[in-house]
Design a protein around this motif. Structure first.
Motif, PDB file in Angstrom:
ATOM      1  N   LEU A  80      38.503  47.035 111.145  1.00 55.45           N
ATOM      2  CA  LEU A  80      38.445  47.374 112.565  1.00 55.45           C
ATOM      3  C   LEU A  80      38.015  48.833 112.756  1.00 55.45           C
ATOM      4  O   LEU A  80      37.155  49.145 113.581  1.00 55.45           O
ATOM      5  N   GLY A  81      38.591  49.717 111.935  1.00 48.61           N
ATOM      6  CA  GLY A  81      38.225  51.130 112.014  1.00 48.61           C
ATOM      7  C   GLY A  81      36.740  51.331 111.762  1.00 48.61           C
ATOM      8  O   GLY A  81      36.074  52.104 112.458  1.00 48.61           O
ATOM      9  N   GLN A  82      36.216  50.602 110.775  1.00 46.86           N
ATOM     10  CA  GLN A  82      34.788  50.746 110.455  1.00 46.86           C
ATOM     11  C   GLN A  82      33.909  50.237 111.592  1.00 46.86           C
ATOM     12  O   GLN A  82      32.843  50.783 111.844  1.00 46.86           O
ATOM     13  N   LEU A  83      34.366  49.173 112.257  1.00 43.42           N
ATOM     14  CA  LEU A  83      33.574  48.642 113.369  1.00 43.42           C
ATOM     15  C   LEU A  83      33.551  49.638 114.528  1.00 43.42           C
ATOM     16  O   LEU A  83      32.502  49.911 115.117  1.00 43.42           O
ATOM     17  N   VAL A  84      34.713  50.178 114.832  1.00 43.08           N
ATOM     18  CA  VAL A  84      34.791  51.127 115.947  1.00 43.08           C
ATOM     19  C   VAL A  84      33.956  52.373 115.636  1.00 43.08           C
ATOM     20  O   VAL A  84      33.239  52.894 116.477  1.00 43.08           O
ATOM     21  N   LYS A  85      34.011  52.792 114.378  1.00 42.11           N
ATOM     22  CA  LYS A  85      33.270  53.990 113.993  1.00 42.11           C
ATOM     23  C   LYS A  85      31.787  53.689 113.801  1.00 42.11           C
ATOM     24  O   LYS A  85      30.950  54.592 113.847  1.00 42.11           O
ATOM     25  N   GLY A  86      31.452  52.440 113.580  1.00 41.56           N
ATOM     26  CA  GLY A  86      30.049  52.071 113.437  1.00 41.56           C
ATOM     27  C   GLY A  86      29.574  51.961 112.001  1.00 41.56           C
ATOM     28  O   GLY A  86      28.385  51.816 111.747  1.00 41.56           O
ATOM     29  N   GLU A  87      30.499  52.015 111.045  1.00 35.98           N
ATOM     30  CA  GLU A  87      30.076  51.844 109.649  1.00 35.98           C
ATOM     31  C   GLU A  87      29.648  50.405 109.393  1.00 35.98           C
ATOM     32  O   GLU A  87      28.803  50.140 108.551  1.00 35.98           O
ATOM     33  N   ILE A  88      30.304  49.470 110.091  1.00 36.14           N
ATOM     34  CA  ILE A  88      29.781  48.106 110.132  1.00 36.14           C
ATOM     35  C   ILE A  88      29.519  47.809 111.605  1.00 36.14           C
ATOM     36  O   ILE A  88      30.106  48.452 112.481  1.00 36.14           O
ATOM     37  N   ASN A  89      28.613  46.881 111.904  1.00 34.88           N
ATOM     38  CA  ASN A  89      28.359  46.622 113.316  1.00 34.88           C
ATOM     39  C   ASN A  89      28.561  45.166 113.725  1.00 34.88           C
ATOM     40  O   ASN A  89      28.210  44.766 114.826  1.00 34.88           O
ATOM     41  N   PHE A  90      29.141  44.381 112.826  1.00 34.08           N
ATOM     42  CA  PHE A  90      29.486  43.004 113.178  1.00 34.08           C
ATOM     43  C   PHE A  90      30.711  42.622 112.358  1.00 34.08           C
ATOM     44  O   PHE A  90      30.636  42.534 111.129  1.00 34.08           O
ATOM     45  N   LEU A  91      31.838  42.432 113.031  1.00 33.25           N
ATOM     46  CA  LEU A  91      33.081  42.107 112.323  1.00 33.25           C
ATOM     47  C   LEU A  91      33.096  40.609 112.062  1.00 33.25           C
ATOM     48  O   LEU A  91      33.322  39.817 112.957  1.00 33.25           O
ATOM     49  N   SER A  92      32.840  40.220 110.815  1.00 28.62           N
ATOM     50  CA  SER A  92      32.619  38.796 110.567  1.00 28.62           C
ATOM     51  C   SER A  92      33.707  38.120 109.754  1.00 28.62           C
ATOM     52  O   SER A  92      33.688  36.917 109.591  1.00 28.62           O
ATOM     53  N   ASP A  93      34.658  38.873 109.200  1.00 25.32           N
ATOM     54  CA  ASP A  93      35.683  38.219 108.377  1.00 25.32           C
ATOM     55  C   ASP A  93      37.015  38.931 108.546  1.00 25.32           C
ATOM     56  O   ASP A  93      37.536  39.519 107.614  1.00 25.32           O
ATOM     57  N   TYR A  94      37.551  38.879 109.748  1.00 22.62           N
ATOM     58  CA  TYR A  94      38.787  39.585 110.051  1.00 22.62           C
ATOM     59  C   TYR A  94      39.975  38.681 109.786  1.00 22.62           C
ATOM     60  O   TYR A  94      40.056  37.592 110.332  1.00 22.62           O
ATOM     61  N   ARG A  95      40.910  39.121 108.941  1.00 22.20           N
ATOM     62  CA  ARG A  95      42.056  38.261 108.620  1.00 22.20           C
ATOM     63  C   ARG A  95      43.375  38.892 109.036  1.00 22.20           C
ATOM     64  O   ARG A  95      44.421  38.567 108.501  1.00 22.20           O
ATOM     65  N   GLY A  96      43.323  39.830 109.964  1.00 21.43           N
ATOM     66  CA  GLY A  96      44.551  40.503 110.383  1.00 21.43           C
ATOM     67  C   GLY A  96      45.069  39.992 111.715  1.00 21.43           C
ATOM     68  O   GLY A  96      44.711  38.911 112.171  1.00 21.43           O
TER      69      GLY A  96
END
Lengths: 327, 567
Positions: B425-441
């Motif tokens: 989630l942190g990486q998505l918000v920061k933009g290190e990744i731009n599509f959260l595709s496998d969130y298990r939390g």
């Protein structure tokens, strides 16, 4: 150096290795569970169970499996992983360098920083500096590594945005050679936060050992003698420190074992593609060949460092190897 | 004489008193029941909290409810590698277990789960591990496979679901949901596809996603170690995403869950066991060689030859394949199977014959090796993405094939491994990744993030996967339908949905997911929590409670610990 001593130590090394390998085999085999469970799905049939068992060699009785295992590890072939279905040696060779890239610089820095820090803490006995140092070091030792890692990441990576938060390299980055990768700013910026977290955890050991042994030495006669001679403060510290270093050197050899102790946690938190996670996964999924190989690597590195320490000691202190003669 | 009368009178009075007291006692505090009729301690297997917290908590809640019925229940958490093995191997030794099913795309056709999970032939070593045997069910299962009229087939699927709900071999709790997130300033929300029962991470999204900024790279994430990229090995869930993008398939499962022609331009049933397939023109493998009917035939033949055991069941219904021309071929099936378009053609990846034929031939000479062990350094397929690089445990880089018939709008697709949800989630918000595709939390963290930032789009999707409790039908008391029904009435489904799953999911009532609107039967009995009803069912079936409230078998039944049947 006494060759008989060297020979005896080497034999003992090989024997210990054999015992460890045997334990690694039986401890995994006798634990309940099976590597087949990950293949369970609606199409998983009796026929497939048999095929997989044959592939993994699980259809043979335990003593044959054991015999095959001993033969395969003594020829340095670790067999094929049950999950990856690839050669275990290749899988580890792929990942071990990544772990070493994290651990070796960390260990270096830990021992350099830890020794100097411990030295000054002992010299400044009873000062606020010493109290604070001990507090920091014990906190680092006691705090869960993954928690420290998450906090460091939350502050340094997400809040301040100074460092990238995961992996070894930026997405899609490619380098021509190993060395150009290692000294790229991309790699180094990825290394900082995991390294600091790991260092924070590891530094307690050299710091405390150095401090204690330094305290012991400072009160010894030869230091008092140096004081009487009117040596400068710097010289006195350096002479006390040289004598206090020996126990730290012993711990370095054992410290190799810590590579695998903290690595899985650090690697998980920072998505570092190292060998630690491979081991954890292998054990939880009963991937016997991979888990056994990982165990053996740990065992060999610890035993080897012990052997090295023993041999070094025999050079440093002739009484050890010559014990028999003086009996 | 008088003495004797006195004694007799006293004796009579005492005896009467004893009778009155004892019967009064039984009236007041319940009957004294024979020990051998008392139901034994039942064991409920589940995963430990560290491995699957939701399953563990649901099992604890359920065990508490069962205790209220007068059963002595023990929760038994076991890691999957241990518990799965035990349940699978020792078929008649366990009582109950929690279980779950992952959402694999081929489960978009109800056949896979229903057929393999309920047919009596898989009781011995297959997926029907609970031991459900019902000849009428077998008939229906085979009938739906042969029914080419989709409306009539739906009737049969409805009937099967009703029967499962009535026989209660398992009792469902909730569907698993998957959560996705992206930035709508980076990706055009209209181009992100929600595939029924799968969610946002699917073939259609990766092919259609339209970038709104200069970023032409989609950086997605995966949470589980990848193992292999091999068209002949079902190695792990995430591996299948990569294989599905690098390799092409004759059919794809459409956003609605129904089959859609892909590498095949057209498929036509000539009769109920003969299928004609015409390929698209101009398809190429990533090394430039054309895709022909020979490649398709080779792939299916290689799988049938036993060199790809995991895929073999998906090709089992094929009798033979006949190549008519470069782009035309005919599949002859052994028996009618309408699910074939999804479970076979949309499942099996077309492998290039010129690369794999020598490998397969070589493997046929080696009895202990097969195609699952071959990892090509550069996997060559004919899918919409070309393989670029792979750093094990860190990232996989794919590149768009611009002359593919479904050419992606992005340039590169990069998958990064991140296993901790908070970091994802942190990486998505920061933009290190731009599509959260496998969130298990925990989904509520995503909800909060979306509320805090307008441009983040959060999607909670109900998947094909379901959680349920399984009863071992081989063992008493589970071989009694009334007993199972009573147990189904005390599953605290609402509590599980709202507390254990934080409210981000839907209550399940069938193997067929509610996400598959076409196939899911909307009129199934719901077994809403009702402990009085459960007690009533048990009482009507003859079960009794002793003075301490413990449950006893009906008269004539004894606790034996032995399975009623089976090994």
């Amino acid at each position: 150096m006494n060759f008989r001593y060297f020979f005896a130590r080497t034999i003992r090394f090989i024997l210990s290795l054999y015992i460890v390998a045997t334990i690694a085999f039986f401890i995994l085999k006798l634990a309940p569970g099976s590597p087949l469970t990950q293949f369970i799905n609606p199409y998983f049939t009796i026929k497939q169970v048999e095929i997989l068992k044959r592939q993994f060699g699980l259809d043979k009785p335990l003593y044959i499996q054991y015999f095959r295992y001993i033969v395969s590890i003594s020829t340095l072939k670790f067999g094929r992983s049950c999950r990856y279905k690839q050669d275990v040696a290749g899988l580890i060779a792929d990942r071990l360098p990544n772990t070493l890239l994290l651990v070796v610089p960390t260990l270096f820095m830990t021992y350099i920083v830890g020794v100097f820090w411990g030295m000054f803490a002992a010299w400044k006995r009873g000062s606020r500096f010493e109290h604070l140092s001990i507090l920091v070091v014990l906190t680092g030792r006691a705090a869960p590594t993954f928690w420290v890692g998450m906090m460091a990441m939350a502050v340094l990576c997400f809040k301040l945005g100074w460092f990238p938060s995961g992996g070894m390299l930026s997405p899609g980055a490619q380098f021509h050679s190993f060395w150009s990768k290692m000294f790229s700013s991309d790699f180094l910026s990825h290394l900082v936060v995991p390294l600091v977290t790991y260092l924070f955890y590891l530094i307690g050991l050299p710091f405390l050992i150095m401090r204690n042994s330094m305290l012991e030495n400072i009160s010894k006669d030869f230091i008092t003698m140096h004081r009487f001679c009117g040596l400068s403060k710097r010289k006195i510290i350096s002479r006390a420190a040289r004598n206090s270093m020996l126990p730290v050197v012993t711990v370095i050899a054992l410290g190799i074992g810590y590579i695998f102790e903290g690595a899985p946690l650090i690697e998980t938190v920072f998505s570092w593609p190292g060998v630690g996670l491979l081991l954890v996964d292998a054990v939880t999924c009963r991937d016997y060949p991979l888990a056994q190989a990982c165990f053996l690597i740990i065992a060999v590195s610890i035993l080897f460092m012990n052997l090295l320490a023993d041999l070094l000691y025999s050079i440093l202190d002739p009484r050890i190897s010559a014990r028999r003669r003086f009996k | 004489m008088l003495r004797k009368t006195k004694m007799a009178a006293t004796f009579t009075v005492v005896t009467l008193l004893i009778i009155v007291v004892s019967s009064g006692q039984s009236l007041l505090w319940g009957k004294a029941l024979p020990k051998e009729r008392q139901i034994r301690t039942l064991e409920l297997y589940c995963m430990p909290a560290g491995e699957d917290i939701e399953e563990y908590r649901a099992a604890v809640l359920y065990a508490n409810e069962l205790r209220k019925l007068g059963l002595d229940v023990k929760e038994h958490p076991m890691p999957y590698a241990v518990g799965g093995d035990y349940i699978w191997r020792e078929r008649s030794r366990w009582d109950m277990t929690a279980w779950y099913m992952t959402a694999r795309p081929e489960r978009s056709d109800p056949d896979e789960l229903l057929y393999n999970g309920l047919i009596s032939t898989t009781v011995k070593g297959g997926y029907n591990f609970y031991g459900y045997i019902n000849p009428e069910m077998d008939r229906l299962l085979n009938a739906q496979r042969a029914e080419t009229d989709i409306e009539k087939r739906r009737e049969l699927i409805y009937k099967i679901q009703e029967m499962v709900a009535d026989d209660v071999p398992v009792t469902f709790t909730v569907h698993r949901s998957e959560n996705f997130m992206y930035n709508k300033k980076i990706w055009d929300p209209n181009s992100i596809v929600d595939q029924a029962g799968i969610g946002l991470r699917n073939y259609w999204t990766f092919v259609n996603a339209k970038p709104l900024t200069k970023t032409k790279n989609m950086i997605a994430d995966y949470a589980e170690e990848e193992r292999a990229i091999n068209p002949f090995y079902i190695s792990g869930v995430v591996d299948l995403w990569f294989v599905g993008l690098i390799f092409d398939r004759l059919m794809r499962i459409g956003p609605d869950g129904l089959p859609k022609p892909a590498a095949a331009k057209e498929v036509k049933w000539l009769d109920d066991v003969t299928l004609q397939v015409i390929l698209r023109e101009g398809m190429k493998f990533h090394d430039g060689k054309p895709v022909t009917a020979e490649d398709v035939k080779f792939t299916f033949k290689a799988i049938k030859s036993g060199e790809a055991p995991e895929y073999e069941p998906f090709a089992a219904s094929i009798e033979s394949i006949e190549v008519l021309s470069k782009d035309k071929l005919i599949f002859h099936l052994k028996a009618p199977n309408v699910a074939f378009l999804i479970t076979s053609l949309a499942k099996i990846s077309i492998a290039p014959k010129h690369i794999w034929e020598p490998i397969i031939e070589d493997l046929k000479k080696k009895p202990t090796e097969d195609a699952t062990m071959i990892q090509r350094e550069v996997p060559i397929g004919s899918g919409p993405f070309r393989f670029v690089s792979w750093r094990r445990g860190e990232e996989i880089v794919l590149e768009a094939v611009k002359d593919h018939y479904n050419a992606p709008k992005i340039d590169r697709l990069i998958f990064r491994k991140v296993s901790i949800p908070e970091v994802e989630l942190g990486q998505l918000v920061k933009g290190e990744i731009n599509f959260l595709s496998d969130y298990r939390g925990d989904p509520s963290a995503l909800k909060k993030a979306a509320e805090a930032n307008d441009s983040l789009v959060w999607k909670n999707c109900i998947t094909l996967g379901a959680r349920f409790f399984v009863f071992n039908l081989r063992r008493p008391p589970y071989n009694d339908k009334a007993f199972r029904k009573a147990l189904a009435y005390v599953v605290p489904r609402k509590k599980i949905r709202d507390v254990v799953e934080h409210g981000f999911t839907t209550i399940a009532d069938s193997f067929v997911s509610k996400a598959l609107e076409y196939w899911h039967n909307p009129k199934l009995p719901q077994y809403e929590y009702n402990i009085e009803k459960a007690k009533e069912i048990l009482a009507n079936a003859g079960y009794e409670w002793d003075k301490k409230g413990r449950l006893y078998y009906p008269e004539g039944k004894k606790e034996t610990l032995k399975p009623a049947w089976g090994p």
